[in-house]
Design an enzyme around this catalytic site. Sequence first.
Site, PDB file in Angstrom:
ATOM      1  CG  ASP A 107      -8.169  11.390   3.275  1.00 16.66           C
ATOM      2  OD1 ASP A 107      -9.190  11.032   2.762  1.00 16.66           O
ATOM      3  OD2 ASP A 107      -6.818  10.008   2.676  1.00 16.66           O
TER       4      ASP A 107
ATOM      5  CD  GLU B  36      -4.930   6.719  -0.065  1.00 19.30           C
ATOM      6  OE1 GLU B  36      -5.213   7.066  -0.477  1.00 19.30           O
ATOM      7  OE2 GLU B  36      -5.329   8.780   0.438  1.00 19.30           O
TER       8      GLU B  36
ATOM      9  CD  GLU C 254      -7.295  -3.537  -9.955  1.00 21.08           C
ATOM     10  OE1 GLU C 254      -6.508  -3.900  -8.497  1.00 21.08           O
ATOM     11  OE2 GLU C 254      -7.480  -4.751 -11.231  1.00 21.08           O
TER      12      GLU C 254
ATOM     13  CG  HIS D 158      -5.518   9.910  -3.910  1.00 20.19           C
ATOM     14  ND1 HIS D 158      -6.741  10.301  -3.380  1.00 20.19           N
ATOM     15  CD2 HIS D 158      -5.958   9.950  -4.930  1.00 20.19           C
ATOM     16  CE1 HIS D 158      -7.457  10.650  -4.095  1.00 20.19           C
ATOM     17  NE2 HIS D 158      -7.038  10.747  -5.767  1.00 20.19           N
TER      18      HIS D 158
ATOM     19  CG  ASP E 227      -5.417  13.149  -0.262  1.00 17.16           C
ATOM     20  OD1 ASP E 227      -4.356  13.872  -0.808  1.00 17.16           O
ATOM     21  OD2 ASP E 227      -6.020  12.314  -0.042  1.00 17.16           O
TER      22      ASP E 227
END
Length: 226
Positions: A7, A9, A52, A150, A155
């Site tokens: 995973d 980010e 965001e 997250h 994750d």
Amino acid sequence: MREIVLDTETTGFKPEEGHRLVEIGCIELVNHVSTGERFHVYINPERDMPPEAFAVHGLSAEFLADKPLFTDIVADFVAFIGDAPLVIHNAAFDMTFLNWELKIAGYPTMPKDRAIDTLLMARQKFPGSPASLDALCKRFGVDNTNRSLHGALIDAQLLADVYLELLGGRQAGLALATGPLSKGGAPAARLERPFREPRPFSASPDEIAAHGDLLKKLKNPLWLAE
């Protein structure tokens, strides 16, 4: 069989718009079981962090300022994943960013079909149902209470459990149809036992009398029907 659950980010949605990786988390599986080996790194994106994106993963530009660049960790990352298939939720997103960074760093990019997309697996198995990682954790009873934000490593850990459930659960690999297995994994030898005639069991006179008394208390018992 070795697989890597992965995973990432990022600072945004599209690398062509200047967005970069900020975290990579990997979990090693062998025969669908976690080995405990992992790769985890935060990455300095060399740019600001949009509000965001910060709201999703909580990684600020200040936190990432002293972290290594992708070019500093790419060799270790490539060595860890090797040539193993990559298990990714919404694989197109992560693969696009990984290949963008690999290309910038002067490394070969990876074919898209190297990834096993658990999002597509979930949509095929449960058409019309929510297929986010949180939704799948809820469906399969995977504890995600620590996932307030997250994070690539947590994750990946959750996805490893979800992936196992999507494959059929923790008993998916049991060869029940072939009989018991010996310690080495081969079918166990059949045990030869001597044949014994079945022993007759009949009610005693007292039991027969007690049964007769019970039938007298019943209304039209079937046992006494003509």
